[in-house]
Each structure stands twice: as C-alpha cells, then as structure tokens.
Design a protein around this motif. Structure first.
Motif, mmCIF file in Angstrom:
data_model
loop_
_atom_site.group_PDB
_atom_site.id
_atom_site.type_symbol
_atom_site.label_atom_id
_atom_site.label_comp_id
_atom_site.label_asym_id
_atom_site.label_seq_id
_atom_site.Cartn_x
_atom_site.Cartn_y
_atom_site.Cartn_z
ATOM 1 N N ARG A 119 0.827 -1.204 0.000
ATOM 2 C CA ARG A 119 0.000 0.000 0.000
ATOM 3 C C ARG A 119 0.867 1.262 0.000
ATOM 4 N N GLN A 174 0.904 4.314 -2.797
ATOM 5 C CA GLN A 174 0.801 5.734 -2.436
ATOM 6 C C GLN A 174 1.989 6.522 -2.970
ATOM 7 N N LEU A 190 -5.544 1.558 -6.219
ATOM 8 C CA LEU A 190 -5.853 2.297 -5.001
ATOM 9 C C LEU A 190 -7.329 2.139 -4.627
ATOM 10 N N ARG A 228 -8.595 -0.894 -2.783
ATOM 11 C CA ARG A 228 -8.140 -0.902 -1.392
ATOM 12 C C ARG A 228 -8.784 0.224 -0.583
ATOM 13 N N MET A 258 -8.435 3.337 -1.007
ATOM 14 C CA MET A 258 -7.406 4.347 -0.774
ATOM 15 C C MET A 258 -7.591 5.479 -1.776
#
Length: 222
Positions: free
Chosen positions: A58, A62, A109, A112, A114
């Motif tokens: 993760r 990012q 992303l 997840r 995110m």
C-alpha cells in the motif's frame, strides 16, 4: 549580499532533491520479467488485518501515485518553460506514460479504498522552485529532480515490488512501468550530460551560478 543568494540556491536545490526521492526508496534489483495479468487477485478492500508485506504494498502504491503526479506536474511546467528540445522530449515522454498508467494505478488504489495521495510538502516546494526558475536554471533542476532522482527512486521501488508485492496485480503493474521508467532515466542522463557540457563552455560567472544550484551537491541529497 551574495551569501544569502547562494544559501537560497542551496536550499532550493535541497528541496528538489528531497522531492525526487520517496521515503521508501531502496537500491535497484533486477525484476522478474514473467508476465501476469494486470487485474489479477486483489486483497479485500475492507481487510482489517494487514501483513507487513501488504502494508509495504500500500505504501508503494501511495508513493507511486504521488511520484507520478509530481513528475507529471513538473513536466507540464517543462513544456511551458523550457526551450531545450531534449528536456521537452523527456517531459513529453513522462506525460505520455502518466496518461497510459495512471488509470490502472487509480484502480489499484480504489479496490483498497485508498484515495489518491496529496503531494508531499517537499514535492510542493520543489514545484514552486521550478515554477520560479528561469529557463536555463529550470532545465538543470528539472533534469536532476525529475529525470534522475525521481526516476531512479521509482525504478528501485518498482523493481522491488515486481517480485515482493503480495497481489499479482500490483506485481504486474510494477513490471509494466519499468521499461518506460528506465528509458526516461536514460534520457535524463543523456540530457544532463549535454547540459553540463554546455555549462562548462559558459562564462566563469555562469559556472559559479551552476554550482550553487547543483542538486547533486546540495545538503541532504545523498
């Protein structure tokens, strides 16, 4: 009166050096070239318990998203400010890669839960420095921060996660971006060499100005 100017140049260069290197960058290693489907298995979006490997995955996504946006924003500035055909060629290549890869990264992303990350403070400051720089100084700073440091860090991260990421979709995405990242780094090395050769042929005053903003010698750049 010259000392503050020199210190400002070093500070600006340091900001660019930090912006070009994600916090989890590591030494490059050759990634496995075996193919896997881009949209393979993914972890449940709402998974409560993450392994250290999943947390690293993760963080990689990012950092990759922030790096991609930083390089894209800086490259848009390059097309506006630079008159050097080599710098413009590199900027165009980075923008083409952003357009082709950003959608897949947003999907990784999204599954997840995110959101795309904001730029780091150092990246925001670096963009401000680039925006204020004159054309010739811009070329040097752009090549160092975006073409060399940012691409080098992105290559190292992608090579590592191409084999270490738990999700095969992330491994596939990491492998898919490596050829373009390597090409962009090679272009930046060529362009930086040409720029340094041009600077050595300039006046002594111009050479002195070059040293005050040389990112590779700025504090904190190594």
């Amino acid at each position: 009166m010259r000392r503050p100017r020199a210190l400002l140049g070093v500070a600006a260069a340091a900001a660019l050096a930090v912006a070009g290197t994600p916090s989890n960058a590591a030494a490059p290693s050759r990634a496995d070239a075996a193919g896997e489907p881009m949209f393979g298995a993914t972890r449940p979006a709402g998974a409560r318990h993450l392994t250290p490997e999943q947390r690293q995955e993760r963080r990689f996504l990012q950092d990759a998203a922030a790096s991609l946006r930083f390089a894209s924003d800086a490259s848009k500035l390059a097309l506006k400010k630079s008159k050097d055909p080599l710098v413009r060629e590199l900027a165009s290549a980075i923008l083409r890669e952003h357009e082709s890869r950003a959608g897949d990264l947003r999907w990784l992303l999204h599954v997840r839960e995110m959101a795309p990350p904001m730029l780091a403070d150092a990246q925001v400051k670096a963009l401000k420095v680039l925006n204020r720089a004159g054309a010739r100084r811009f070329d040097r700073l752009y090549l160092e921060a975006v073409g060399l440091r940012s691409r080098s860090a992105a290559i190292a991260d992608a090579e590592r996660m191409a084999t270490a990421a738990p999700d095969p979709a992330v491994r596939a995405w990491a492998r898919s971006v490596l050829p373009a990242l390597r090409d962009q780094f090679a272009m930046a090395e060529r362009d930086a060499t040409a720029t340094r050769r041009f600077s050595r042929g300039s006046s002594p005053h111009a050479a002195s100005r070059t040293r005050t903003v040389d990112i590779s010698t700025a504090p904190g750049s190594r």
